[in-house]
Design an enzyme around this catalytic site. Structure first.
Site, PDB file in Angstrom:
ATOM      1  N   HIS A 120      13.178  -5.414  18.277  1.00  0.00           N
ATOM      2  CA  HIS A 120      13.778  -6.004  17.083  1.00  0.00           C
ATOM      3  C   HIS A 120      13.240  -5.366  15.814  1.00  0.00           C
ATOM      4  CE1 HIS A 120      10.168  -8.394  16.232  1.00  0.00           C
ATOM      5  NE2 HIS A 120      10.227  -8.946  17.443  1.00  0.00           N
ATOM      6  N   CYS A 142       6.985  -8.693  21.761  1.00  0.00           N
ATOM      7  CA  CYS A 142       8.182  -7.860  21.574  1.00  0.00           C
ATOM      8  C   CYS A 142       7.792  -6.476  21.074  1.00  0.00           C
ATOM      9  CB  CYS A 142       9.125  -8.528  20.570  1.00  0.00           C
ATOM     10  SG  CYS A 142       9.868 -10.055  21.174  1.00  0.00           S
TER      11      CYS A 142
END
Length: 167
Positions: A120, A142
């Site tokens: 992301h 992430c």
């Protein structure tokens, strides 16, 4: 007279050559490789590295993700299985963690493997510049890139693209 034909042939073929070149730089990739120890992510097409990005990961990047909340980025082979344009962070591409092996390991240990691991963009609430944020591991496991880089990845990656995450 010959020169007239030559210019005609060059003039007619030039748009096709420019189009082929443009497609080469914007065509889809077929593999993503994350090297955690180098804090880098490379996108490949036909075995050739197209581009490499500096990444931020979870606060505890060393080792394989075992359980929810351990702040680790998983290691192994996964699939980038869907895109989310309305992500809490600027766009996201979901990584298919946990895979069957991860689930079996977690079950044997009696723990939850966690999930929702993504590539992301930036944290919209961060006070740091994009470049500064990329020098720190700030995610919950992430893989983060700048928003500009996320836009590039968004165009290059199709759902179903494999991702390998190395130690």
């Amino acid at each position: 007279m010959r020169f007239g034909y030559l210019f005609l042939i060059i003039g007619l073929s030039f748009p096709f050559m420019a189009s082929a070149s443009s497609n080469q730089t914007h065509s889809k990739i077929d593999l993503v490789i994350v090297n955690k120890s180098e804090s880098s992510m490379s996108v490949l097409r036909d075995g050739q590295v197209i581009k490499t990005y500096a990444i931020a990961m979870g606060d505890a990047p060393i080792g394989h993700k075992l359980t929810e909340g351990d702040q680790r980025t998983p290691q192994g082979r996964y699939i980038l299985d869907y895109k989310k344009s309305d992500s809490a962070f600027y766009k996201s591409i979901h990584i298919s963690y946990p895979n069957d092996e991860d689930k079996l390991r977690a079950k044997a240990l009696g723990i939850s493997p966690g999930g929702m691991i993504m590539i992301h963009g930036q944290n919209p609430r961060s006070k740091m510049s994009p470049e500064e944020a990329q020098r720190y591991n700030w995610t919950n496991g992430c893989i983060a890139v700048t928003n500009k880089e996320m836009d590039e990845l968004w165009r290059m990656i199709d759902e179903g693209t494999p991702i390998e995450i190395w130690p």
